[in-house]
Scaffold this motif. Structure first.
Motif, PDB file in Angstrom:
ATOM      1  N   GLU A 245      41.034  63.073  35.824  1.00 22.42           N
ATOM      2  CA  GLU A 245      40.906  62.597  37.207  1.00 22.42           C
ATOM      3  C   GLU A 245      41.362  61.144  37.288  1.00 22.42           C
ATOM      4  O   GLU A 245      41.065  60.356  36.393  1.00 22.42           O
ATOM      5  CB  GLU A 245      39.426  62.719  37.623  1.00 22.42           C
ATOM      6  N   PHE A 246      42.067  60.801  38.382  1.00 22.54           N
ATOM      7  CA  PHE A 246      42.587  59.432  38.526  1.00 22.54           C
ATOM      8  C   PHE A 246      42.055  58.719  39.761  1.00 22.54           C
ATOM      9  O   PHE A 246      42.576  57.681  40.149  1.00 22.54           O
ATOM     10  CB  PHE A 246      44.123  59.459  38.567  1.00 22.54           C
ATOM     11  N   LEU A 247      41.016  59.302  40.419  1.00 21.61           N
ATOM     12  CA  LEU A 247      40.549  58.644  41.645  1.00 21.61           C
ATOM     13  C   LEU A 247      39.943  57.286  41.340  1.00 21.61           C
ATOM     14  O   LEU A 247      39.457  57.022  40.241  1.00 21.61           O
ATOM     15  CB  LEU A 247      39.553  59.539  42.406  1.00 21.61           C
ATOM     16  N   ARG A 248      40.030  56.393  42.346  1.00 25.54           N
ATOM     17  CA  ARG A 248      39.437  55.063  42.216  1.00 25.54           C
ATOM     18  C   ARG A 248      38.171  55.004  43.051  1.00 25.54           C
ATOM     19  O   ARG A 248      38.131  55.557  44.163  1.00 25.54           O
ATOM     20  CB  ARG A 248      40.403  53.994  42.767  1.00 25.54           C
ATOM     21  N   GLN A 249      37.153  54.344  42.560  1.00 20.86           N
ATOM     22  CA  GLN A 249      35.945  54.156  43.351  1.00 20.86           C
ATOM     23  C   GLN A 249      36.298  53.312  44.573  1.00 20.86           C
ATOM     24  O   GLN A 249      37.124  52.414  44.484  1.00 20.86           O
ATOM     25  CB  GLN A 249      34.854  53.479  42.517  1.00 20.86           C
TER      26      GLN A 249
ATOM     27  N   LYS B 198      48.050  45.344  32.341  1.00 19.84           N
ATOM     28  CA  LYS B 198      48.833  44.685  33.400  1.00 19.84           C
ATOM     29  C   LYS B 198      47.999  43.545  34.006  1.00 19.84           C
ATOM     30  O   LYS B 198      48.510  42.449  34.253  1.00 19.84           O
ATOM     31  CB  LYS B 198      49.194  45.736  34.475  1.00 19.84           C
ATOM     32  N   ILE B 199      46.708  43.798  34.197  1.00 16.82           N
ATOM     33  CA  ILE B 199      45.831  42.763  34.784  1.00 16.82           C
ATOM     34  C   ILE B 199      45.680  41.594  33.800  1.00 16.82           C
ATOM     35  O   ILE B 199      45.778  40.427  34.191  1.00 16.82           O
ATOM     36  CB  ILE B 199      44.453  43.351  35.161  1.00 16.82           C
ATOM     37  N   SER B 200      45.445  41.903  32.525  1.00 20.07           N
ATOM     38  CA  SER B 200      45.307  40.799  31.560  1.00 20.07           C
ATOM     39  C   SER B 200      46.613  40.017  31.449  1.00 20.07           C
ATOM     40  O   SER B 200      46.598  38.796  31.290  1.00 20.07           O
ATOM     41  CB  SER B 200      44.890  41.327  30.178  1.00 20.07           C
TER      42      SER B 200
ATOM     43  N   PHE C  97      48.562  45.979  40.768  1.00 18.16           N
ATOM     44  CA  PHE C  97      47.814  45.480  39.599  1.00 18.16           C
ATOM     45  C   PHE C  97      48.399  44.176  39.054  1.00 18.16           C
ATOM     46  O   PHE C  97      48.396  43.931  37.853  1.00 18.16           O
ATOM     47  CB  PHE C  97      47.680  46.571  38.518  1.00 18.16           C
ATOM     48  N   LEU C  98      48.904  43.366  39.976  1.00 20.20           N
ATOM     49  CA  LEU C  98      49.388  42.032  39.597  1.00 20.20           C
ATOM     50  C   LEU C  98      48.582  40.965  40.337  1.00 20.20           C
ATOM     51  O   LEU C  98      49.068  39.871  40.569  1.00 20.20           O
ATOM     52  CB  LEU C  98      50.885  41.891  39.917  1.00 20.20           C
ATOM     53  N   GLN C  99      47.367  41.317  40.732  1.00 17.43           N
ATOM     54  CA  GLN C  99      46.510  40.355  41.436  1.00 17.43           C
ATOM     55  C   GLN C  99      45.683  39.610  40.387  1.00 17.43           C
ATOM     56  O   GLN C  99      44.818  40.196  39.726  1.00 17.43           O
ATOM     57  CB  GLN C  99      45.603  41.134  42.416  1.00 17.43           C
ATOM     58  N   ALA C 100      45.990  38.321  40.228  1.00 13.28           N
ATOM     59  CA  ALA C 100      45.232  37.525  39.245  1.00 13.28           C
ATOM     60  C   ALA C 100      43.831  37.241  39.784  1.00 13.28           C
ATOM     61  O   ALA C 100      43.607  37.221  40.988  1.00 13.28           O
ATOM     62  CB  ALA C 100      45.973  36.226  38.975  1.00 13.28           C
TER      63      ALA C 100
ATOM     64  N   GLY D 222      39.409  39.075  36.506  1.00 10.09           N
ATOM     65  CA  GLY D 222      39.602  40.142  35.510  1.00 10.09           C
ATOM     66  C   GLY D 222      39.032  41.462  35.997  1.00 10.09           C
ATOM     67  O   GLY D 222      38.423  41.549  37.052  1.00 10.09           O
ATOM     68  N   TYR D 223      39.260  42.499  35.192  1.00 10.86           N
ATOM     69  CA  TYR D 223      38.851  43.857  35.592  1.00 10.86           C
ATOM     70  C   TYR D 223      37.447  44.188  35.077  1.00 10.86           C
ATOM     71  O   TYR D 223      36.984  43.616  34.087  1.00 10.86           O
ATOM     72  CB  TYR D 223      39.847  44.903  35.076  1.00 10.86           C
ATOM     73  N   GLY D 224      36.809  45.121  35.785  1.00  8.67           N
ATOM     74  CA  GLY D 224      35.502  45.607  35.342  1.00  8.67           C
ATOM     75  C   GLY D 224      35.341  47.049  35.771  1.00  8.67           C
ATOM     76  O   GLY D 224      36.329  47.754  35.978  1.00  8.67           O
TER      77      GLY D 224
ATOM     78  N   THR E 196      29.682  43.207  43.004  1.00  6.48           N
ATOM     79  CA  THR E 196      30.193  44.490  42.497  1.00  6.48           C
ATOM     80  C   THR E 196      31.518  44.273  41.743  1.00  6.48           C
ATOM     81  O   THR E 196      32.166  43.247  41.933  1.00  6.48           O
ATOM     82  CB  THR E 196      30.431  45.467  43.667  1.00  6.48           C
ATOM     83  N   PHE E 197      31.915  45.243  40.922  1.00  8.85           N
ATOM     84  CA  PHE E 197      33.118  45.040  40.098  1.00  8.85           C
ATOM     85  C   PHE E 197      34.397  45.031  40.918  1.00  8.85           C
ATOM     86  O   PHE E 197      35.435  44.558  40.461  1.00  8.85           O
ATOM     87  CB  PHE E 197      33.197  46.061  38.961  1.00  8.85           C
ATOM     88  N   LYS E 198      34.294  45.549  42.148  1.00  2.00           N
ATOM     89  CA  LYS E 198      35.409  45.496  43.102  1.00  2.00           C
ATOM     90  C   LYS E 198      34.828  45.833  44.475  1.00  2.00           C
ATOM     91  O   LYS E 198      33.667  46.259  44.554  1.00  2.00           O
ATOM     92  CB  LYS E 198      36.526  46.462  42.712  1.00  2.00           C
TER      93      LYS E 198
HETATM   94  O1  LIG Z   1      45.609  43.661  40.542  1.00  2.00           O
HETATM   95  C1  LIG Z   1      44.444  43.959  40.220  1.00  2.00           C
HETATM   96  C2  LIG Z   1      43.895  45.246  40.395  1.00  2.00           C
HETATM   97  C3  LIG Z   1      42.587  45.484  39.992  1.00  2.00           C
HETATM   98  N1  LIG Z   1      41.837  44.486  39.458  1.00  2.00           N
HETATM   99  C4  LIG Z   1      40.453  44.776  38.993  1.00  2.00           C
HETATM  100  O2  LIG Z   1      40.490  45.938  38.179  1.00  2.00           O
HETATM  101  C5  LIG Z   1      39.270  46.663  38.235  1.00  2.00           C
HETATM  102  C6  LIG Z   1      39.495  48.129  38.440  1.00  2.00           C
HETATM  103  O3  LIG Z   1      40.077  48.376  39.671  1.00  2.00           O
HETATM  104  P1  LIG Z   1      40.554  49.850  40.124  1.00  2.00           P
HETATM  105  O4  LIG Z   1      41.458  50.391  39.103  1.00  2.00           O
HETATM  106  O5  LIG Z   1      41.042  49.757  41.505  1.00  2.00           O
HETATM  107  O6  LIG Z   1      39.161  50.598  40.156  1.00  2.00           O
HETATM  108  P2  LIG Z   1      38.516  51.870  39.427  1.00  2.00           P
HETATM  109  O7  LIG Z   1      37.722  52.573  40.467  1.00  2.00           O
HETATM  110  O8  LIG Z   1      37.839  51.390  38.210  1.00  2.00           O
HETATM  111  O9  LIG Z   1      39.727  52.863  39.059  1.00  2.00           O
HETATM  112  C7  LIG Z   1      40.305  52.924  37.762  1.00  2.00           C
HETATM  113  O10 LIG Z   1      39.507  53.732  36.898  1.00  2.00           O
HETATM  114  C8  LIG Z   1      39.333  55.095  37.352  1.00  2.00           C
HETATM  115  C9  LIG Z   1      38.406  55.785  36.375  1.00  2.00           C
HETATM  116  O11 LIG Z   1      39.044  56.198  35.210  1.00  2.00           O
HETATM  117  C10 LIG Z   1      40.711  55.767  37.420  1.00  2.00           C
HETATM  118  O12 LIG Z   1      40.548  57.110  37.847  1.00  2.00           O
HETATM  119  C11 LIG Z   1      41.597  54.984  38.390  1.00  2.00           C
HETATM  120  O13 LIG Z   1      42.893  55.587  38.429  1.00  2.00           O
HETATM  121  C12 LIG Z   1      41.699  53.539  37.904  1.00  2.00           C
HETATM  122  O14 LIG Z   1      42.468  52.760  38.826  1.00  2.00           O
HETATM  123  C13 LIG Z   1      38.463  45.976  39.340  1.00  2.00           C
HETATM  124  O15 LIG Z   1      37.495  45.130  38.742  1.00  2.00           O
HETATM  125  C14 LIG Z   1      39.483  45.141  40.101  1.00  2.00           C
HETATM  126  O16 LIG Z   1      38.912  43.983  40.667  1.00  2.00           O
HETATM  127  C15 LIG Z   1      42.367  43.213  39.287  1.00  2.00           C
HETATM  128  O17 LIG Z   1      41.702  42.310  38.778  1.00  2.00           O
HETATM  129  N2  LIG Z   1      43.668  42.981  39.670  1.00  2.00           N
END
Ligand SMILES: O=c1ccn([C@@H]2O[C@H](COP(=O)(O)OP(=O)(O)O[C@H]3O[C@H](CO)[C@@H](O)[C@H](O)[C@H]3O)[C@@H](O)[C@H]2O)c(=O)[nH]1
Ligand SMILES: NC(=O)c1ccc[n+]([C@@H]2O[C@H](COP(=O)([O-])OP(=O)(O)OC[C@H]3O[C@@H](n4cnc5c(N)ncnc54)[C@H](O)[C@@H]3O)[C@@H](O)[C@H]2O)c1
Length: 428
Positions: free
Chosen positions: A146-150, A212-214, A247-250, A253-255, A311-313
């Protein structure tokens, strides 16, 4: 089709509602009785935009039945979707305990539906291992990641950009076509491959996105040193179709529950130095902002700071591996008094963190404001509030304000604006 879904978490519940929308009959089962009760009452156990209404409509249609026993859920079904959790273990591997438990529960049943689709994210080899365990009892066990995003889950499920299936038998394609009948005319969406490839596509996608984010965050840190602007660099890089703008938004970082976990799992399995660096850069990123805050404000002991976003996003209430929470903890360790505001978070496990009811309450009495999550609400932040409460520093940890707009607002309201990888805007 009659479909059973085992595990009604973020993936399972969204899948159930969307499949009913496509005309399927869905039988859901989750071992968590509290969750089952809540879902039956039409209340999603987590925040996902528009899911509450969709769940209520789905239940009202009577095509989604939520069961408290596995036997009830799977009797008469043509296929099972398995969507149990696969968290990360302390050794950096995907913990498959929920999956093996669900499998043992299935094995104990006298009759099984012919197809089992694994939606959970699993390491390569897992789907085939399950297939061997069930071989004489099912037609196929298929890896269907599954590839959905929260925060965008319903839209993502309804409009997938690809549908991946790791099969043991080509014949299984027929049942997949029935399941995904709304996309029958969009054959380009379907990719059939080996189960191990499907498993690696999922882990690889999240690892690539995280990398890509890092990458952009490391570029942002360097841009800062040489007086460049990461916003301009991201546009320039992203205009190359081989790189792409997403995914080029500085930022901080990701969570979240997926990117860090799947990256760690792949990094451990493949012993990848590249992926280990991705994690390391991500862990460092909140420290860069912290250093900036300290160099501007001095010793943070007893310093009141407003933190916007936990929240992480945006558009989720998930705090797992949230960089905003990590930054809050770093600030608290330095002795700062942190007043946080988040549109959906009303409680956190961090007892020292004070939660404000409104943005204004968080800002009042603070020495500086930090934006830690890019909620849309914060884009509408009223900068006159900052001026009114004599706040002279705004730290935008998500580059939420386009640079030109920030320059204008900073000048009008006489605020020093700091962001990630862009020159600080100081007003004399
Ligand atoms: O340019 C960007 C894009 C995202 N983020 C951060 O990256 C994290 C993850 O973002 P995102 O990928 O949108 O959220 P998720 O819901 O965690 O989705 C990811 O993780 C899911 C679970 O595996 C996959 O299904 C999705 O395809 C994949 O995008 C968040 O903290 C964002 O703030 C950045 O810092 N810069
Ligand atoms: N959350 C996401 O955005 C997302 C997106 C894509 C893929 N994934 C992957 O999908 C899988 C599920 O993720 P999630 O976020 O829905 O997880 P989750 O933890 O929210 O939900 C899993 C559910 O499975 C239930 N469960 C566990 N063992 C069970 C058993 N033996 N029988 C019945 N129910 C059982 C749990 O009670 C829970 O409700 C994971 O592998 C995850 O990595 C998640």
């Amino acid at each position: 089709m009659k479909i059973a879904i085992i595990g009604l978490g973020h993936v399972g519940l969204v899948t159930a509602c969307c499949l009913v929308n496509w005309g399927h009959q869905v039988y859901g089962f989750d071992q968590d009785e509290k969750k089952v009760k809540q879902i039956k009452e039409g209340v999603p156990p987590f925040y996902e935009p528009a899911l509450d209404q969709l769940l209520q409509d789905t239940l009202a249609s009577e095509h989604f039945l939520v069961h408290s026993t596995l036997t009830e859920a799977i009797s008469q079904c043509e296929l099972i979707l398995l969507a149990v959790g696969t968290p990360i273990s302390t050794e950096g591997k995907l913990d498959l305990n929920q999956l093996w438990q669900a499998l043992e529960d299935l094995v104990s049943l006298p009759i099984l539906p012919p197809y089992l689709l694994i939606k959970s994210t699993v390491p390569p080899g897992t789907t085939t291992q399950i297939y061997h365990r069930l071989q004489d009892r099912v037609e196929d066990v298929i890896c269907h990641p599954e590839f959905l995003r929260q925060g965008n889950a319903i839209e993502d499920f309804q409009h997938p950009n690809r549908l991946i299936f790791g099969l043991h038998h080509e014949d299984s394609q027929a049942v997949i076509q029935q399941l995904y009948h709304p996309f029958q005319k969009k054959s380009h969406l379907f990719q059939y491959c080996t189960p191990a490839s499907a498993e690696l596509i999922k882990l690889g996608a999240n690892a690539f996105l995280a990398t890509k984010i890092s990458f952009i965050n490391q570029m942002a840190n360097f841009a800062e040193q040489v007086g460049a602007n990461i916003e301009e660099i991201s546009i320039g890089l992203g205009s190359d179709p081989r790189i792409g703008p997403q995914f080029l938004q500085a930022g901080l970082g990701y969570g979240g529950p997926c990117l860090p976990k799947d990256l760690t799992a792949l990094s451990t399995l493949a012993e990848s130095p590249l992926l280990a660096s991705t994690t390391q850069i991500n862990e460092q990123q909140p420290h860069f902002l912290l250093q900036r805050i300290e160099s501007e404000l001095g010793d943070l002991k007893g310093c009141p700071i407003a933190l916007l976003g936990l929240t992480f996003k945006p558009n989720t209430n998930d705090l797992q591996a949230s960089q905003a929470m990590y930054l809050a903890e770093l600030l608290l360790q330095r002795g700062a008094i942190v007043q946080a505001y988040d549109p959906v978070i009303k409680d956190t496990p961090c007892k020292q963190l004070q939660l404000a009811q409104t943005i204004e309450d968080a800002i009042k009495g603070s020495k500086a404001v930090i934006i830690a999550t890019d909620w849309e609400d914060f884009q509408q932040l009223d900068w006159s509030l900052l001026q009114r409460f004599r706040i002279s520093n705004l730290f935008d940890g998500r580059n939420l304000f386009p640079y030109k707009r920030a320059q204008k607002l900073a000048r009008i309201f006489r605020i020093t604006y700091h962001s990630v990888g862009r020159p600080t805007i100081r007003v004399e």
